[in-house]
Design a protein around this motif. Structure first.
Motif, PDB file in Angstrom:
ATOM      1  N   GLY A  49       0.702  -1.437   0.038  1.00 51.24           N
ATOM      2  CA  GLY A  49      -0.048   0.047   0.033  1.00 51.24           C
ATOM      3  C   GLY A  49       0.818   1.298   0.003  1.00 51.24           C
ATOM      4  N   PHE A  50       2.047   1.395  -0.013  1.00 50.12           N
ATOM      5  CA  PHE A  50       2.909   2.495  -0.563  1.00 50.12           C
ATOM      6  C   PHE A  50       3.628   2.275  -1.753  1.00 50.12           C
ATOM      7  N   ILE A 242      18.585   6.564   3.974  1.00 46.88           N
ATOM      8  CA  ILE A 242      17.546   7.012   4.334  1.00 46.88           C
ATOM      9  C   ILE A 242      17.822   8.744   4.641  1.00 46.88           C
ATOM     10  N   GLY A 245      16.966  10.289   1.230  1.00 42.66           N
ATOM     11  CA  GLY A 245      15.711  10.030   0.616  1.00 42.66           C
ATOM     12  C   GLY A 245      15.637   8.595  -0.155  1.00 42.66           C
ATOM     13  N   ASP A 254      11.499   1.103   7.493  1.00 45.06           N
ATOM     14  CA  ASP A 254      10.934   2.000   8.316  1.00 45.06           C
ATOM     15  C   ASP A 254       9.614   2.301   7.880  1.00 45.06           C
ATOM     16  N   THR A 255       9.282   2.316   6.849  1.00 43.66           N
ATOM     17  CA  THR A 255       7.836   2.455   6.356  1.00 43.66           C
ATOM     18  C   THR A 255       6.894   1.350   6.980  1.00 43.66           C
ATOM     19  N   ILE A 257       7.293  -0.851   9.157  1.00 44.63           N
ATOM     20  CA  ILE A 257       7.306  -0.793  10.711  1.00 44.63           C
ATOM     21  C   ILE A 257       6.195   0.142  11.188  1.00 44.63           C
ATOM     22  N   ASN A 258       6.252   1.353  10.702  1.00 46.56           N
ATOM     23  CA  ASN A 258       5.178   2.323  10.726  1.00 46.56           C
ATOM     24  C   ASN A 258       4.020   1.729  10.395  1.00 46.56           C
ATOM     25  N   GLN A 259       3.700   1.133   9.239  1.00 43.46           N
ATOM     26  CA  GLN A 259       2.318   0.460   8.923  1.00 43.46           C
ATOM     27  C   GLN A 259       1.951  -0.628   9.765  1.00 43.46           C
TER      28      GLN A 259
ATOM     29  N   THR B  88       9.555   7.081  13.263  1.00 42.39           N
ATOM     30  CA  THR B  88       9.437   5.468  13.426  1.00 42.39           C
ATOM     31  C   THR B  88       9.959   5.068  15.032  1.00 42.39           C
ATOM     32  N   SER B 156       9.021   9.693   5.715  1.00 39.96           N
ATOM     33  CA  SER B 156       8.633   8.279   5.807  1.00 39.96           C
ATOM     34  C   SER B 156       8.383   7.635   7.281  1.00 39.96           C
ATOM     35  N   GLY B 157       7.497   6.659   7.160  1.00 42.76           N
ATOM     36  CA  GLY B 157       6.742   6.111   8.510  1.00 42.76           C
ATOM     37  C   GLY B 157       5.914   6.909   9.096  1.00 42.76           C
ATOM     38  N   THR B 158       4.955   7.829   8.135  1.00 43.56           N
ATOM     39  CA  THR B 158       3.956   8.369   8.786  1.00 43.56           C
ATOM     40  C   THR B 158       2.748   8.196   8.050  1.00 43.56           C
ATOM     41  N   THR B 159       1.428   8.590   8.710  1.00 43.12           N
ATOM     42  CA  THR B 159       0.090   8.053   7.820  1.00 43.12           C
ATOM     43  C   THR B 159       0.111   9.032   6.628  1.00 43.12           C
ATOM     44  N   GLU B 161       2.260   9.448   4.418  1.00 41.48           N
ATOM     45  CA  GLU B 161       2.771   8.649   3.185  1.00 41.48           C
ATOM     46  C   GLU B 161       1.784   7.682   2.647  1.00 41.48           C
ATOM     47  N   GLN B 162       1.068   7.173   3.764  1.00 47.29           N
ATOM     48  CA  GLN B 162       0.032   6.089   3.148  1.00 47.29           C
ATOM     49  C   GLN B 162      -1.188   6.977   2.288  1.00 47.29           C
ATOM     50  N   LYS B 179      11.090  10.073  -0.260  1.00 44.37           N
ATOM     51  CA  LYS B 179      10.605   9.776   1.293  1.00 44.37           C
ATOM     52  C   LYS B 179      11.937  10.227   1.989  1.00 44.37           C
ATOM     53  N   TYR B 180      11.806  11.162   2.973  1.00 43.75           N
ATOM     54  CA  TYR B 180      12.998  11.535   4.073  1.00 43.75           C
ATOM     55  C   TYR B 180      12.604  10.936   5.379  1.00 43.75           C
ATOM     56  N   GLN B 181      13.436  10.784   6.134  1.00 43.05           N
ATOM     57  CA  GLN B 181      13.144  10.229   7.727  1.00 43.05           C
ATOM     58  C   GLN B 181      12.632  11.569   8.631  1.00 43.05           C
TER      59      GLN B 181
END
Lengths: 297, 348
Positions: A49-50, A242, A245, A254-255, A257-259, B88, B156-159, B161-162, B179-181
């Motif tokens: 989904g990303f 990272i 970018g 990272d992405t 883990i967040n999701q 994250t 990256s690692g945020t809603t 992004e989704q 995407k950056y951290q």
């Protein structure tokens, strides 16, 4: 009797290790299920989904997490192996230049090594990316019949596009590692006794021929251990992607883990990927080392 | 040989000992009270929400919410330890128990709130936000379709992004996410021109824009990609702490509704004490009813909270109001009686 005892000692040692490992893992699983998180890898087959900026293979957001991780892994390998080649090439050049009798060349290469080795890699990567590549503008003087095109989007070489992120990372990693490799090369060459230089000179060999035929073959075994550890460092340093970018395996982790909240599983995947890669590098270098030693017999 | 057998049994004892957590029986809330210190996870990088001021102290909306929790749980706002966390790190920090609670512009979502997901529990929403896009005014981008095939900078690692992906996929618009951290890198990438747009919560875009050299050259597009209800969070297995946090946030909202402020709290307490007929006010301020005890706090926790931070409106105005550096219109963040979304259940 003596042998028997040694044998049992080893068995016990292995047993202790196994129990220790099992206990740690068991502890982790118990604690995880206690917090209601559990430990499994089923989520790998769910759609990610990303979307991703760098796609060496076909990828869409409806593909699975496993595939997204694989793409990230390919991206990592891409940057690791290309900077490995560049770093070795630059490193050898600088290492030779450092030994050059011409004091200006020697001084410049010594300065290069000092500056690069004494500053943090993260800073250098940020510098190459934000100050270097993101300040590139479409300019005609770098445009040669549109074959080579520099822009803020990246570099276009004969129709193959490299993004700014990839280029900055490649550039940064190669230059950083090359400084260390240069020192390995210099150390290896200096490890050959000076008498060898005098010997080939007295035989009437030219400087270049003597260097290639007499000095380098003797210095090669001294290069390998140093090079191996630099290559391992380079592979590990690539996770700094990272910061600029680039979607390497760490950034994609990272992405994920967040999701999914699957931090422990993700880190296990990440750690084992790098462990396997680095074991591979170590073994390949070991084989090269053996070949060199055999060829000298 | 016997020595080794002894060693093994010793080891196994040691390890079975490990799997029982001695601190398990003490709740997180009691732990915070016992150590007299609250460890609060913040972002530390967003003007108006949580950032270091010129004195080297954290301030902002999220920081004031932390202070409200501390005032309620340990009775003062001095013993707070702020931990700056990336997007994250934040959930892992709660999971491992490094921090007690999170007040870090975190979006309330199902998967984060559930045991099958991140295993958190959210306090009530403290800020209603929405995701937006920031573009340069002279870029000619006015609607989403103008962004087709363009690069967009995102953390990256945020809603975020989704949501970005969901929105563009629904519209079948191709785009490249960069995407950056870190939000600062997202801003740098955008300002350097790597991306045609950057996306984040609209409040963060406003905050970021306020620090640009020429804020007027940048435009927040009218389109809102998603709703982003931001809420504090704590571990899902700590019911008591979650209850306490929930009612501290409601106390802030209730206080605004009742017109209780930092400056008139003493008068209100006097008024309630001398006036047995003001039942709801007496319960709210902990003079009657013993409500605080029920959630593991002192009965007068509301008084401590209002004295420390003021009511919800005061916290908002101090950090995000007209006179602050980051001015964000209150909009949805008014209390319900004034047309906003903030409402508190009764203190009964």
């Amino acid at each position: 009797m003596r042998l028997n005892r040694k044998f049992f000692l080893q068995i016990f040692f292995i047993l202790i290790l196994l129990i220790l490992g099992w206990a740690i893992l068991n502890n982790l699983i118990i604690n995880l299920s206690r917090t209601g998180i559990g430990f499994n890898f089923y989520w790998l087959s769910k759609p990610a989904g990303f979307s991703l900026a760098e796609q060496p293979l076909r990828y869409s957001p409806s593909d699975t997490y496993a595939w997204a991780l694989f793409i990230g892994w390919i991206n990592s390998l891409k940057v690791i192996f290309s900077s490995l080649v560049f770093a070795t090439f630059i490193g050898i050049l600088i290492g030779f230049a450092r030994l050059n009798k011409n004091s200006l060349i020697g001084l410049i290469s010594a300065g290069y090594i000092t500056v690069i080795r004494q500053t943090p890699l993260l800073l250098q990567l940020m510098f190459w990316y934000f100050v270097g590549f993101l300040n590139l503008r479409n300019n005609t003087f770098l445009n040669f019949k549109h074959l080579i095109n520099f822009s803020i989007q990246g570099i276009d070489l004969f129709g193959i596009k490299f993004s700014s992120e990839f280029s900055a990372l490649l550039f940064g990693l190669s230059i950083f590692s090359s400084a260390f490799i240069a020192e390995v090369i210099r150390g290896g060459i200096l490890s050959v006794p000076f008498g060898q230089w005098e010997a080939f000179r007295s035989l009437g060999l030219s400087e270049r021929k003597g260097f290639i035929k007499i000095i380098i073959p003797q210095a090669l075994p001294a290069f390998i251990p140093g090079l191996t550890s630099q290559y391992l460092n380079l592979a590990k340093n690539s996770t700094l992607a990272i910061a600029v970018g680039y979607s390497d395996i760490y950034a994609i982790n990272d992405t994920i883990i967040n999701q999914t909240g699957r931090a422990i599983e993700c880190f296990i995947i990440l750690l084992s990927s790098f462990l396997i890669l680095n074991l591979l590098i170590t073994n390949i270098m070991g084989i090269i080392n053996k070949l060199i030693i055999r060829s000298r017999k | 040989m016997r020595r080794f057998l002894c060693l093994i049994s010793l080891f196994s004892l040691l390890l079975t000992g490990c799997s029982k957590n001695d601190q398990e029986n003490i709740s997180r809330l009691s732990l915070i009270q016992k150590r007299n210190q609250l460890i609060c996870g913040v972002s530390g990088k967003i003007p108006g929400f949580s950032f270091l001021n010129s004195d080297g102290k954290y301030e902002g909306f999220d920081v004031d919410i932390c202070k409200a929790f501390a005032a309620a749980i340990i009775g003062n706002t001095k013993n707070i330890q702020y931990r700056p966390l990336t997007a994250t790190e934040r959930f892992l920090a709660i999971k491992t128990g490094d921090i007690d609670l999170l007040s870090r512009n975190t979006t309330f979502t199902l998967s984060r709130d559930s045991l099958g997901g991140n295993g958190l529990t959210f306090a009530p929403i403290v800020f209603h936000d929405g995701q937006g896009l920031l573009v340069k005014k002279d870029s000619g981008i006015n609607i989403l379709k103008d962004l087709a095939n363009k690069s967009i900078c995102v953390g990256s690692g945020t809603t975020t992004e989704q949501n970005l992906n969901d929105t563009f996929e629904t519209l079948s618009l191709p785009y490249t996410p960069i995407k950056y951290q870190d939000l600062n890198q997202v801003i740098a990438g955008y300002l350097q021109g790597r991306c045609s747009a950057m996306t984040s919560d609209r409040s963060q875009l406003a905050a970021a824009r306020s620090s640009f050299k020429n804020p007027a050259n940048h435009l927040i597009l009218d389109v809102v990609l998603s709703k982003e209800p931001l809420a504090p969070a704590s571990s899902g297995s700590e019911q008591q702490l979650a209850d306490a946090m929930r009612w501290v946030v409601f106390a802030l909202i209730s206080a605004e509704e009742k017109g209780i402020t930092q400056s008139n709290i003493e008068n209100k307490v006097e008024l309630a004490k001398n006036n047995p007929k003001l039942k709801p006010l007496r319960r709210f301020l902990g003079i009657d009813g013993g409500l605080g005890e029920k959630i593991g706090l002192s009965n007068d926790f509301v008084i401590n909270v209002i004295k420390a931070t003021g009511n919800y409106g005061e916290i908002y105005d101090r950090n995000l109001g007209k006179d602050s550096r980051v001015s964000i219109p209150r909009g949805l963040n008014k209390i319900y009686s004034k047309g906003g979304l903030h409402i508190s259940p009764p203190f009964n």
